[in-house]
Design an enzyme around this catalytic site. Structure first.
Site, PDB file in Angstrom:
ATOM      1  N   ASP A 256       5.452   7.791  -5.555  1.00 40.82           N
ATOM      2  CA  ASP A 256       6.274   6.688  -6.065  1.00 40.82           C
ATOM      3  C   ASP A 256       7.424   7.206  -6.924  1.00 40.82           C
ATOM      4  OD1 ASP A 256       4.827   4.718  -4.816  1.00 40.82           O
ATOM      5  OD2 ASP A 256       3.579   4.257  -6.551  1.00 40.82           O
TER       6      ASP A 256
ATOM      7  N   GLU B 210      12.328   7.551   7.192  1.00 38.25           N
ATOM      8  CA  GLU B 210      13.454   6.749   6.718  1.00 38.25           C
ATOM      9  C   GLU B 210      14.801   7.185   7.276  1.00 38.25           C
ATOM     10  OE1 GLU B 210      12.989   4.032   5.585  1.00 38.25           O
ATOM     11  OE2 GLU B 210      10.992   4.054   4.689  1.00 38.25           O
TER      12      GLU B 210
ATOM     13  N   HIS C  54      16.496  -2.801   9.835  1.00 33.59           N
ATOM     14  CA  HIS C  54      15.819  -1.613   9.323  1.00 33.59           C
ATOM     15  C   HIS C  54      14.311  -1.721   9.545  1.00 33.59           C
ATOM     16  CE1 HIS C  54      15.448   1.914   6.630  1.00 33.59           C
ATOM     17  NE2 HIS C  54      14.308   1.333   6.263  1.00 33.59           N
ATOM     18  N   GLU C  55      13.730  -2.875   9.187  1.00 36.07           N
ATOM     19  CA  GLU C  55      12.279  -3.032   9.319  1.00 36.07           C
ATOM     20  C   GLU C  55      11.858  -3.066  10.787  1.00 36.07           C
ATOM     21  OE1 GLU C  55      10.845  -2.388   6.690  1.00 36.07           O
ATOM     22  OE2 GLU C  55      12.533  -2.757   5.361  1.00 36.07           O
TER      23      GLU C  55
ATOM     24  N   CYS D  20       0.794  -1.234   0.000  1.00 36.48           N
ATOM     25  CA  CYS D  20       0.000   0.000   0.000  1.00 36.48           C
ATOM     26  C   CYS D  20       0.820   1.274   0.000  1.00 36.48           C
ATOM     27  CB  CYS D  20      -0.958   0.003   1.194  1.00 36.48           C
ATOM     28  SG  CYS D  20      -2.337  -1.143   1.005  1.00 36.48           S
ATOM     29  N   GLN D  21       2.049   1.249   0.484  1.00 38.67           N
ATOM     30  CA  GLN D  21       2.864   2.456   0.491  1.00 38.67           C
ATOM     31  C   GLN D  21       3.232   2.824  -0.949  1.00 38.67           C
ATOM     32  OE1 GLN D  21       6.882   2.213   2.136  1.00 38.67           O
ATOM     33  NE2 GLN D  21       6.487   4.011   3.406  1.00 38.67           N
TER      34      GLN D  21
ATOM     35  N   TYR E  53      10.224  -4.484  -2.935  1.00 33.13           N
ATOM     36  CA  TYR E  53      11.129  -3.849  -1.983  1.00 33.13           C
ATOM     37  C   TYR E  53      11.946  -4.905  -1.235  1.00 33.13           C
ATOM     38  CZ  TYR E  53       8.071   0.114  -2.899  1.00 33.13           C
ATOM     39  OH  TYR E  53       7.346   1.091  -3.520  1.00 33.13           O
ATOM     40  N   GLY E  54      12.991  -4.452  -0.548  1.00 31.22           N
ATOM     41  CA  GLY E  54      13.759  -5.359   0.294  1.00 31.22           C
ATOM     42  C   GLY E  54      12.923  -5.835   1.468  1.00 31.22           C
ATOM     43  N   GLY E  55      12.173  -4.896   2.020  1.00 28.99           N
ATOM     44  CA  GLY E  55      11.269  -5.213   3.121  1.00 28.99           C
ATOM     45  C   GLY E  55      10.204  -4.144   3.214  1.00 28.99           C
TER      46      GLY E  55
ATOM     47  N   TYR F 238      16.418   8.385   2.837  1.00 26.09           N
ATOM     48  CA  TYR F 238      17.132   7.476   3.718  1.00 26.09           C
ATOM     49  C   TYR F 238      18.505   8.043   4.084  1.00 26.09           C
ATOM     50  CZ  TYR F 238      13.793   3.884   2.029  1.00 26.09           C
ATOM     51  OH  TYR F 238      12.669   3.168   1.705  1.00 26.09           O
TER      52      TYR F 238
ATOM     53  N   LYS G  52      15.314  -2.235  -6.035  1.00 24.67           N
ATOM     54  CA  LYS G  52      16.698  -1.841  -5.790  1.00 24.67           C
ATOM     55  C   LYS G  52      17.645  -2.544  -6.755  1.00 24.67           C
ATOM     56  CE  LYS G  52      19.997  -1.260  -2.013  1.00 24.67           C
ATOM     57  NZ  LYS G  52      20.174  -1.286  -0.554  1.00 24.67           N
TER      58      LYS G  52
ATOM     59  N   HIS H 146      11.611   0.439  12.080  1.00 24.44           N
ATOM     60  CA  HIS H 146      10.386   1.135  11.675  1.00 24.44           C
ATOM     61  C   HIS H 146       9.254   0.976  12.696  1.00 24.44           C
ATOM     62  CE1 HIS H 146      10.749   3.166   7.891  1.00 24.44           C
ATOM     63  NE2 HIS H 146      11.260   2.129   7.261  1.00 24.44           N
TER      64      HIS H 146
ATOM     65  N   GLU I 172       7.600  -2.542   6.348  1.00 19.88           N
ATOM     66  CA  GLU I 172       7.459  -2.548   7.792  1.00 19.88           C
ATOM     67  C   GLU I 172       6.021  -2.695   8.272  1.00 19.88           C
ATOM     68  OE1 GLU I 172       7.609   1.833   6.426  1.00 19.88           O
ATOM     69  OE2 GLU I 172       8.575  -0.053   5.877  1.00 19.88           O
TER      70      GLU I 172
END
Length: 612
Positions: free
Chosen positions: A375, A318, A295-296, A135-136, A267-269, A383, A560, A299, A271
């Site tokens: 986006d 971030e 990182h997650e 959703c982000q 994404y990598g992750g 970050y 990424k 968050h 949150e």
């Protein structure tokens, strides 16, 4: 920007705010839609209140009620990326402080931007279909009509009906399951999220999932084919959670689970509270995997508990999360490790600034996102430019222990709320009231509102980077006569982070010597093909690497990796058409966000067909 508004949302949260959502989903894999109903508990903030606006995108609205009474509704004009406002007129008027329950019956579109529907063939098990959401930043409106802005926080309950051979999980605490009374071939899973959170953190996954316990408050979820490996790889989760609590305060979300998604996850992750989403590219035991989970986890405090009020202040999420992530690394590894990670982050920032071009206003720490899709603004800038500012302030204010005290206090003060950069800055000056003269000397305009690299480059400890720097210089300056001097030990003694740093340094070189092909061939026998390595090969015009780069760009969907790899091949003029052709062939299997942004990178018309 006016107070009480968000350039990415149609909803006016100065008039009313959502306090709770009650969601009911029927997951229809055959039609690729969610048949749904949502009841929004809305608190009124003004007198004579009789209408409200919700964000939607491509939703089919069938009915709206207010406190059980039929309400009239109309769909506004569709916007290119914000979707369509849902204008609701109540059958009565309310006063400030009153509440109303607005219930909307609707159905999502098969092309909903928050949802990715995978066929059985696209999963590891090859037997059952799979659904996941992302959703982000502003995609929740394509699966829930809501006030889709990080300015508004609410709790939520949900019940999800799925085929009984599948399992549903959400960004909430699991609250039981039961047979679907309407259909004996289905099962209903229930969830509750008692901690207020913004809409972009609502998440759902449905698939042939299994789980394993990895700690007293953690489980890992994935398809059967990955679950045991995932349990092993994420076994340090509880240690990281405890370390984060020592730094930032109690973990308030109860459960901390990790879900390993199929390869197309962009994404990598992510949150999502109670259920961090993770890319399967992390299922290799490296320090980098540990960094992503740290990182997650971070968050849970910076982003989920204290949230940026709009996406223009995304750096608050971030930048602070990267800072806390690296403080966890400092506690679990060393200060040199934190310094080394910060150096790598600075290079990522340089890469983003070069990609956007130095004067692009999206490289501002606080960009103006009026009529800009959030986006499109996604990069390492919030970050790493955010972290660089916090690290600079750390040095000015007295070191990591002193500044971490401020970060913890900031979290405690603004917990359960959304904040702006101005509010953060005001509290910074209040907390360090004895050092205001130093803070006044900071060039805040250059840091916040000026594009390009920060005005101050931190002087990081280079101890762990020295070996990478020396090896990079050795390779860049090599001649034909030097080739015999390279041995396997040159790279075997480096950690996974040092290898990444070494490749990042090579990527920054403006030109390579004619021997680069031979050197790359040497590397190819001693290194796996990570993204940076393949980018270096393609940038150096090593044609054998093009197919490998495109293979990696399409076999997984982590932006990424995918976007830079496609860009490198596209910039290799001889293979430009092949990059576009490969993208067109695979775009239907990509996540909507990945497909959209990669298409923009390759200058592909979104309406263009998949055939060239």
């Amino acid at each position: 920007m006016a107070s009480g508004s968000d350039p990415g949302s149609f909803s006016s949260f100065s008039k009313c705010v959502t306090k709770h959502l009650n969601l009911s989903y029927h997951v229809d894999f055959e039609r690729r839609v969610l048949k749904a109903k949502v009841a929004l508990t809305v608190e009124v903030l003004e007198d004579h209140f009789s209408s409200l606006t919700l964000d939607t995108r491509d939703l089919k609205i069938s009915a709206v009620t207010a406190n059980g009474q039929e309400a009239t509704f109309a769909m506004g004009t569709k916007h290119s990326f914000k979707g369509t406002p849902l204008e609701i007129t109540l059958p009565f008027s309310l006063s400030r402080g009153q509440h109303v329950i607005v219930e909307v019956s609707y159905e999502t579109a098969p092309t909903a931007s928050a949802l990715q529907w995978l066929t059985a063939e696209q999963t590891a098990g090859k037997t059952h279909p799979y659904l996941f959401s992302q959703c982000q930043a502003n995609h929740c409106r394509s699966m829930v009509p809501c006030q889709d802005t990080p300015s508004v926080k609410h709790t939520y309950y949900a019940q999800v009906s799925v085929p009984k051979e599948l399992v549903a999980v959400m960004s909430a605490v699991r609250d039981g399951q039961e047979p679907d009374p309407q259909d004996s071939s289905r099962i209903i899973y229930r969830f509750r999220q008692p901690v207020p959170m913004p809409s972009y953190l609502i998440a759902i996954v449905v698939g042939a999932l299994e789980s394993r316990e990895i700690g007293p408050r953690s489980r890992v979820w994935s398809e059967r084919e990955y679950v045991d490996k995932a349990a092993f790889e994420f076994s340090e989760t509880e240690t990281m959670l405890k370390t984060a609590e020592e730094l930032a305060g109690p973990y308030v979300w109860g459960q901390y689970d990790i879900l390993v998604l199929p390869p197309s996850f962009p994404y990598g992750g992510m949150e999502n509270p109670c259920l961090t989403f993770a890319t399967p590219t992390l299922l290799v035991r490296t320090q980098r995997q540990v960094s992503v989970i740290a990182h997650e986890i971070s968050h849970s405090w910076t982003g989920n508990l204290v949230t940026n009020k709009t996406w223009e202040h995304f750096w608050l999420n971030e930048g602070h999360t990267v800072y806390l992530e690296r403080m966890i690394g400092r506690s679990m590894e060393s200060e040199q490790y934190r310094q080394f990670k910060a150096m790598g982050g600075w290079k990522d920032l340089q890469d983003s600034v070069r990609t956007y071009l130095t004067k692009n206003p999206l490289t501002n720490l606080v960009p103006n996102l009026h009529e800009v899709d959030p986006d499109d603004a996604f990069s390492s800038v919030p970050y790493e430019k955010g972290f660089a500012l916090l690290y600079h302030l750390e040095e000015l204010m007295g070191g990591p222990e002193v500044f971490m005290g401020f970060v913890k206090s900031y979290i405690q003060l603004f917990a359960y709320n959304s904040v702006t950069t101005e509010e953060w800055k005001n509290y910074l000056f209040t907390y360090f009231k004895d050092k205001v003269d130093i803070l006044n000397k900071v060039d805040w305009n250059a840091w916040m509102h000026t594009p390009g690299m920060p005005p101050v480059k931190p002087q990081y400890d280079t101890t762990l980077a020295d070996a990478c720097i020396a090896l990079c210089k050795k390779w860049v300056m090599a001649t034909e006569q030097d080739l015999g001097g390279f041995t396997e030990s040159d790279v075997k003694t480096l950690s996974s982070h040092q290898l990444i740093e070494f490749l990042s340094l090579l990527l920054q070189e403006k030109a390579m010597e004619a021997t680069v092909g031979t050197l790359l061939a040497f590397l190819n026998t001693h290194l796996p093909p990570p993204s940076r390595w393949l980018r270096l090969c393609v940038r150096s015009k090593w044609e054998d690497a093009v197919a490998l780069a495109l293979k990696m760009a399409t076999e997984q969907g982590r932006m990424k990796f995918t976007r830079p790899l496609f860009r490198e091949v596209y910039n290799f003029e001889k293979y430009r058409e092949e990059a576009v052709r490969t993208f067109q062939t695979h775009r239907a299997a990509m996540h909507p966000v990945t497909s959209g942004l990669t298409g923009k990178d390759l200058k592909v018309d979104p309406s263009q067909s998949t055939s060239l």
